[in-house]
Design a protein around this motif. Structure first.
Motif, PDB file in Angstrom:
ATOM      1  N   ASP A  83       0.809  -1.218   0.000  1.00 18.53           N
ATOM      2  CA  ASP A  83       0.000   0.000   0.000  1.00 18.53           C
ATOM      3  C   ASP A  83       0.840   1.265   0.000  1.00 18.53           C
ATOM      4  O   ASP A  83       0.321   2.350  -0.288  1.00 18.53           O
ATOM      5  CB  ASP A  83      -0.903   0.044   1.243  1.00 18.53           C
ATOM      6  CG  ASP A  83      -2.140  -0.820   1.090  1.00 18.53           C
ATOM      7  OD1 ASP A  83      -2.819  -1.049   2.105  1.00 18.53           O
ATOM      8  OD2 ASP A  83      -2.420  -1.256  -0.042  1.00 18.53           O
ATOM      9  N   TYR A  84       2.124   1.151   0.346  1.00 23.23           N
ATOM     10  CA  TYR A  84       2.865   2.380   0.566  1.00 23.23           C
ATOM     11  C   TYR A  84       4.253   2.408  -0.059  1.00 23.23           C
ATOM     12  O   TYR A  84       4.897   1.391  -0.250  1.00 23.23           O
ATOM     13  CB  TYR A  84       2.970   2.697   2.062  1.00 23.23           C
ATOM     14  CG  TYR A  84       3.167   1.512   2.958  1.00 23.23           C
ATOM     15  CD1 TYR A  84       2.083   0.846   3.520  1.00 23.23           C
ATOM     16  CD2 TYR A  84       4.446   1.074   3.266  1.00 23.23           C
ATOM     17  CE1 TYR A  84       2.279  -0.241   4.348  1.00 23.23           C
ATOM     18  CE2 TYR A  84       4.644  -0.006   4.092  1.00 23.23           C
ATOM     19  CZ  TYR A  84       3.555  -0.659   4.629  1.00 23.23           C
ATOM     20  OH  TYR A  84       3.753  -1.724   5.455  1.00 23.23           O
ATOM     21  N   ALA A  85       4.633   3.629  -0.374  1.00 22.11           N
ATOM     22  CA  ALA A  85       5.998   3.885  -0.818  1.00 22.11           C
ATOM     23  C   ALA A  85       6.925   3.838   0.386  1.00 22.11           C
ATOM     24  O   ALA A  85       6.496   4.053   1.519  1.00 22.11           O
ATOM     25  CB  ALA A  85       6.090   5.255  -1.482  1.00 22.11           C
ATOM     26  N   MET A  86       8.201   3.558   0.112  1.00 24.59           N
ATOM     27  CA  MET A  86       9.194   3.469   1.181  1.00 24.59           C
ATOM     28  C   MET A  86      10.359   4.392   0.883  1.00 24.59           C
ATOM     29  O   MET A  86      10.749   4.580  -0.275  1.00 24.59           O
ATOM     30  CB  MET A  86       9.703   2.036   1.302  1.00 24.59           C
ATOM     31  CG  MET A  86       8.642   1.020   1.664  1.00 24.59           C
ATOM     32  SD  MET A  86       7.911   1.310   3.280  1.00 24.59           S
ATOM     33  CE  MET A  86       9.344   1.072   4.340  1.00 24.59           C
ATOM     34  N   GLY A  87      10.901   4.953   1.938  1.00 22.46           N
ATOM     35  CA  GLY A  87      12.056   5.821   1.786  1.00 22.46           C
ATOM     36  C   GLY A  87      13.119   5.504   2.813  1.00 22.46           C
ATOM     37  O   GLY A  87      12.839   4.903   3.853  1.00 22.46           O
ATOM     38  N   TRP A  88      14.349   5.885   2.461  1.00 20.40           N
ATOM     39  CA  TRP A  88      15.462   5.837   3.400  1.00 20.40           C
ATOM     40  C   TRP A  88      15.961   7.265   3.617  1.00 20.40           C
ATOM     41  O   TRP A  88      16.138   8.020   2.652  1.00 20.40           O
ATOM     42  CB  TRP A  88      16.602   4.984   2.866  1.00 20.40           C
ATOM     43  CG  TRP A  88      16.358   3.509   2.930  1.00 20.40           C
ATOM     44  CD1 TRP A  88      15.905   2.711   1.926  1.00 20.40           C
ATOM     45  CD2 TRP A  88      16.565   2.653   4.061  1.00 20.40           C
ATOM     46  NE1 TRP A  88      15.809   1.407   2.360  1.00 20.40           N
ATOM     47  CE2 TRP A  88      16.218   1.347   3.666  1.00 20.40           C
ATOM     48  CE3 TRP A  88      17.011   2.856   5.368  1.00 20.40           C
ATOM     49  CZ2 TRP A  88      16.290   0.258   4.537  1.00 20.40           C
ATOM     50  CZ3 TRP A  88      17.093   1.775   6.225  1.00 20.40           C
ATOM     51  CH2 TRP A  88      16.734   0.494   5.812  1.00 20.40           C
ATOM     52  N   PHE A  89      16.193   7.592   4.858  1.00 18.97           N
ATOM     53  CA  PHE A  89      16.748   8.886   5.241  1.00 18.97           C
ATOM     54  C   PHE A  89      17.926   8.630   6.161  1.00 18.97           C
ATOM     55  O   PHE A  89      18.094   7.531   6.689  1.00 18.97           O
ATOM     56  CB  PHE A  89      15.690   9.728   5.966  1.00 18.97           C
ATOM     57  CG  PHE A  89      14.552  10.159   5.085  1.00 18.97           C
ATOM     58  CD1 PHE A  89      13.549   9.279   4.727  1.00 18.97           C
ATOM     59  CD2 PHE A  89      14.490  11.459   4.597  1.00 18.97           C
ATOM     60  CE1 PHE A  89      12.500   9.669   3.908  1.00 18.97           C
ATOM     61  CE2 PHE A  89      13.445  11.865   3.779  1.00 18.97           C
ATOM     62  CZ  PHE A  89      12.450  10.961   3.437  1.00 18.97           C
ATOM     63  N   ARG A  90      18.734   9.651   6.375  1.00 13.81           N
ATOM     64  CA  ARG A  90      19.847   9.508   7.304  1.00 13.81           C
ATOM     65  C   ARG A  90      20.060  10.813   8.054  1.00 13.81           C
ATOM     66  O   ARG A  90      19.695  11.893   7.576  1.00 13.81           O
ATOM     67  CB  ARG A  90      21.124   9.091   6.580  1.00 13.81           C
ATOM     68  CG  ARG A  90      21.674  10.118   5.617  1.00 13.81           C
ATOM     69  CD  ARG A  90      22.840   9.523   4.819  1.00 13.81           C
ATOM     70  NE  ARG A  90      23.435  10.493   3.915  1.00 13.81           N
ATOM     71  CZ  ARG A  90      24.369  10.190   3.021  1.00 13.81           C
ATOM     72  NH1 ARG A  90      24.827   8.943   2.906  1.00 13.81           N
ATOM     73  NH2 ARG A  90      24.873  11.142   2.234  1.00 13.81           N
ATOM     74  N   GLN A  91      20.668  10.677   9.220  1.00 11.36           N
ATOM     75  CA  GLN A  91      20.964  11.848  10.027  1.00 11.36           C
ATOM     76  C   GLN A  91      22.311  11.646  10.710  1.00 11.36           C
ATOM     77  O   GLN A  91      22.489  10.694  11.481  1.00 11.36           O
ATOM     78  CB  GLN A  91      19.879  12.102  11.071  1.00 11.36           C
ATOM     79  CG  GLN A  91      20.057  13.406  11.810  1.00 11.36           C
ATOM     80  CD  GLN A  91      18.818  13.800  12.609  1.00 11.36           C
ATOM     81  OE1 GLN A  91      17.975  12.978  12.925  1.00 11.36           O
ATOM     82  NE2 GLN A  91      18.714  15.089  12.924  1.00 11.36           N
ATOM     83  N   ALA A  92      23.238  12.535  10.399  1.00 10.29           N
ATOM     84  CA  ALA A  92      24.555  12.519  11.018  1.00 10.29           C
ATOM     85  C   ALA A  92      24.526  13.413  12.253  1.00 10.29           C
ATOM     86  O   ALA A  92      23.683  14.311  12.360  1.00 10.29           O
ATOM     87  CB  ALA A  92      25.600  13.014  10.034  1.00 10.29           C
ATOM     88  N   PRO A  93      25.437  13.204  13.194  1.00 12.86           N
ATOM     89  CA  PRO A  93      25.469  14.029  14.409  1.00 12.86           C
ATOM     90  C   PRO A  93      25.578  15.511  14.078  1.00 12.86           C
ATOM     91  O   PRO A  93      26.422  15.912  13.272  1.00 12.86           O
ATOM     92  CB  PRO A  93      26.708  13.529  15.132  1.00 12.86           C
ATOM     93  CG  PRO A  93      26.893  12.134  14.655  1.00 12.86           C
ATOM     94  CD  PRO A  93      26.448  12.137  13.231  1.00 12.86           C
ATOM     95  N   GLY A  94      24.699  16.303  14.666  1.00  9.70           N
ATOM     96  CA  GLY A  94      24.725  17.737  14.453  1.00  9.70           C
ATOM     97  C   GLY A  94      24.169  18.196  13.131  1.00  9.70           C
ATOM     98  O   GLY A  94      24.210  19.391  12.819  1.00  9.70           O
TER      99      GLY A  94
END
Length: 124
Positions: free
Chosen positions: A31-42
């Protein structure tokens, strides 16, 4: 309600590879699209890649295009992120996200569900 659980993160040397997985449960995965995200410190969270509900279309951030590949297996309720030629600047916590519209977007606020994240560390 959708539950997302990422796995596959770890420590790798520059130039190496990792494959992240995100297992979904709770609602029909297709039913849904999927995504990847990332977050580095700061740093702020940033878009990495996304895939439509069928897998027919994908989208990548310029910084990972040609090195990362997003894919999904709906029968396994799983989305993958194959990461090759890793660089130290790829170091971050990686999150998968689900969007109920089925279509991709780079805007994190338009995703409905998020996983807890998995750490990727690339040493130089």
């Amino acid at each position: 309600q959708v539950q997302l659980v990422e796995s596959g993160g770890g420590l790798v040397q520059a130039g190496g590879s990792l494959r992240l997985s995100c297992a979904a449960s709770g609602r029909r995965f297709s039913d849904y699209a999927m995504g990847w995200f990332r977050q580095a410190p700061g740093e702020e969270r940033e878009f990495v890649a996304a895939i439509t509900w069928s897998g027919a279309r994908t989208d990548y951030a310029d910084s990972v295009k040609g090195r990362f590949t997003i894919s999904r297996v709906n029968a396994k309720n799983t989305v993958y992120l194959q990461m090759n030629s890793l660089k130290p600047e790829d170091t971050a916590v990686y999150y998968c996200a689900a969007r109920l519209s089925g279509l991709t977007t780079r805007w994190g606020d338009e995703y409905n569900y998020w996983g807890q994240g998995t750490q990727v560390t690339v040493s130089s």
